[in-house]
Design a protein around this motif. Structure first.
Motif, short mmCIF file in Angstrom:
data_model
loop_
_atom_site.label_atom_id
_atom_site.label_comp_id
_atom_site.label_asym_id
_atom_site.label_seq_id
_atom_site.Cartn_x
_atom_site.Cartn_y
_atom_site.Cartn_z
N THR A 5 0.84 -1.20 0.00
CA THR A 5 0.00 0.00 0.00
C THR A 5 0.87 1.24 0.00
N VAL A 6 0.52 2.21 -0.84
CA VAL A 6 1.18 3.51 -0.85
C VAL A 6 0.15 4.60 -0.63
N ILE A 7 0.60 5.69 -0.03
CA ILE A 7 -0.25 6.88 0.16
C ILE A 7 0.20 7.90 -0.88
N ILE A 8 -0.74 8.48 -1.60
CA ILE A 8 -0.40 9.39 -2.69
C ILE A 8 -1.14 10.71 -2.53
N ALA A 9 -0.41 11.81 -2.75
CA ALA A 9 -1.00 13.15 -2.83
C ALA A 9 -0.39 13.87 -4.03
N ILE A 10 -1.09 14.87 -4.53
CA ILE A 10 -0.64 15.63 -5.69
C ILE A 10 -0.65 17.12 -5.33
N VAL A 11 0.44 17.84 -5.64
CA VAL A 11 0.51 19.27 -5.36
C VAL A 11 1.13 20.02 -6.54
N ASN A 12 0.86 21.31 -6.60
CA ASN A 12 1.57 22.18 -7.54
C ASN A 12 2.21 23.31 -6.74
N LEU A 42 4.42 7.76 2.07
CA LEU A 42 3.72 8.84 1.38
C LEU A 42 4.53 9.30 0.17
N ILE A 43 3.92 9.19 -1.00
CA ILE A 43 4.55 9.66 -2.24
C ILE A 43 3.82 10.92 -2.71
N HIS A 59 10.56 16.54 2.05
CA HIS A 59 9.99 15.18 2.11
C HIS A 59 10.86 14.24 1.29
N ARG A 60 10.86 12.96 1.67
CA ARG A 60 11.76 11.99 1.04
C ARG A 60 11.28 11.50 -0.32
N HIS A 61 9.99 11.34 -0.48
CA HIS A 61 9.48 10.64 -1.66
C HIS A 61 8.68 11.59 -2.54
N CYS A 62 9.31 12.15 -3.55
CA CYS A 62 8.68 13.11 -4.45
C CYS A 62 8.94 12.69 -5.90
N LEU A 63 7.91 12.73 -6.71
CA LEU A 63 8.04 12.42 -8.14
C LEU A 63 7.34 13.50 -8.94
N ASN A 64 7.99 13.94 -10.01
CA ASN A 64 7.42 15.00 -10.83
C ASN A 64 6.68 14.40 -12.02
N LEU A 65 5.40 14.71 -12.15
CA LEU A 65 4.59 14.20 -13.25
C LEU A 65 4.95 14.90 -14.56
#
Length: 267
Positions: A5-12, A42-43, A59-65
């Motif tokens: 299971t992963v927790i996901i949020a999206i921000v700009n 949390l990603i 934060h440790r886990h960040c990915l750019n869409l």
């Protein structure tokens, strides 16, 4: 997590900068009960380079869409066209994660976490969602899902349902992902797949749209009633202060915290 299971949020960039909604979101995890360790799972997906750089600093886990056709850096949350496209991009992303075999807990960044929500999740459902505005019966088909906080189990049912969900956009290009979901959740495809949806109890998963929330029960509080980012920040700061007061050992301070919570929710 051990169960994939992963927790996901999206921000700009409008949501992720110093003293932002995103900062309060992360702080909620740090001071909540049983939530700090969830930061490891949390990603954060960012919509632009500025948000990505800031996310990496806190934060440790960040990915750019990838942003091929939409300038997410200038996205305004409540302008219909951009909001519509972002919603469908979110559905595409979550569908891809499900296909990789990961369960997903999606959360908007304006959701304050006070307690670990997982003990409240029903193990037999494919979709577990907060309700909008309020669920008296957690399995009633008349409930409306809150697209800002929901859990998805990765299995053949949810993968196929997400594929079907995305194809419906072709027939209804000007409809939001949320509207399409409400129209298809109980149609023939949903019944054939055996899709099971559970709506979370609003006593534990609330929003500022509702008043008189009991801080001794709340797992999450969603600032979805406020269009303005400044108002979101203001009220999230207030409820975070209330939470800190309500968890102090003094009963007098705890009662004061609950009183402020009720006032903040109704304002």
């Amino acid at each position: 997590m051990p169960d994939r299971t992963v927790i996901i949020a999206i921000v700009n960039q409008k949501w992720a900068h110093p003293s932002s909604v995103f900062d309060l979101f992360l702080e909620g995890f740090r001071v909540g009960l049983g939530t700090k360790t969830l930061l490891n799972h949390l990603i954060i997906f960012t919509m632009d380079g500025s948000a990505f750089q800031y996310c990496r600093s806190v934060h440790r886990h960040c990915l750019n869409l990838a942003t091929y056709r939409i300038n997410y850096a200038t996205w305004k949350p409540f302008e219909n066209l951009h909001h519509l496209k972002l919603g469908w991009r979110k559905i595409e992303l979550l569908g891809e994660v499900l296909e990789l075999g990961y369960n997903v807990l999606f959360t908007d960044a304006d959701v304050m976490w006070f307690r670990n929500p997982f003990p409240h999740f029903h193990s037999g459902a494919e979709i577990i969602t907060a309700s909008d505005p309020c669920a008296d019966n957690q399995q009633s088909k008349t409930n409306r899902a809150d697209g800002g906080f929901f859990y998805l189990k990765s299995n053949a049912i949810t993968v196929e349902f997400f594929k079907y969900w995305k194809t419906k956009r072709v027939l209804h290009p000007n409809s939001s992902d949320q509207l399409i979901f409400e129209t298809i959740k109980d149609d023939m495809i949903g019944k054939m797949l055996g899709l099971r949806i559970i709506y979370l109890d609003t006593d534990y998963f609330g929003s500022f749209c509702q008043s008189n929330k009991d801080m001794s029960k709340l797992c999450t509080m969603h600032a979805k009633c406020y269009d303005s980012i400044d108002r979101k920040v203001h009220h999230l700061k207030d409820i975070l202060d209330v939470w800190r007061n309500s968890t102090l050992p003094s009963s007098g301070e705890k009662k004061q915290g609950l009183k402020i919570a009720n006032s903040a929710a109704s304002s």
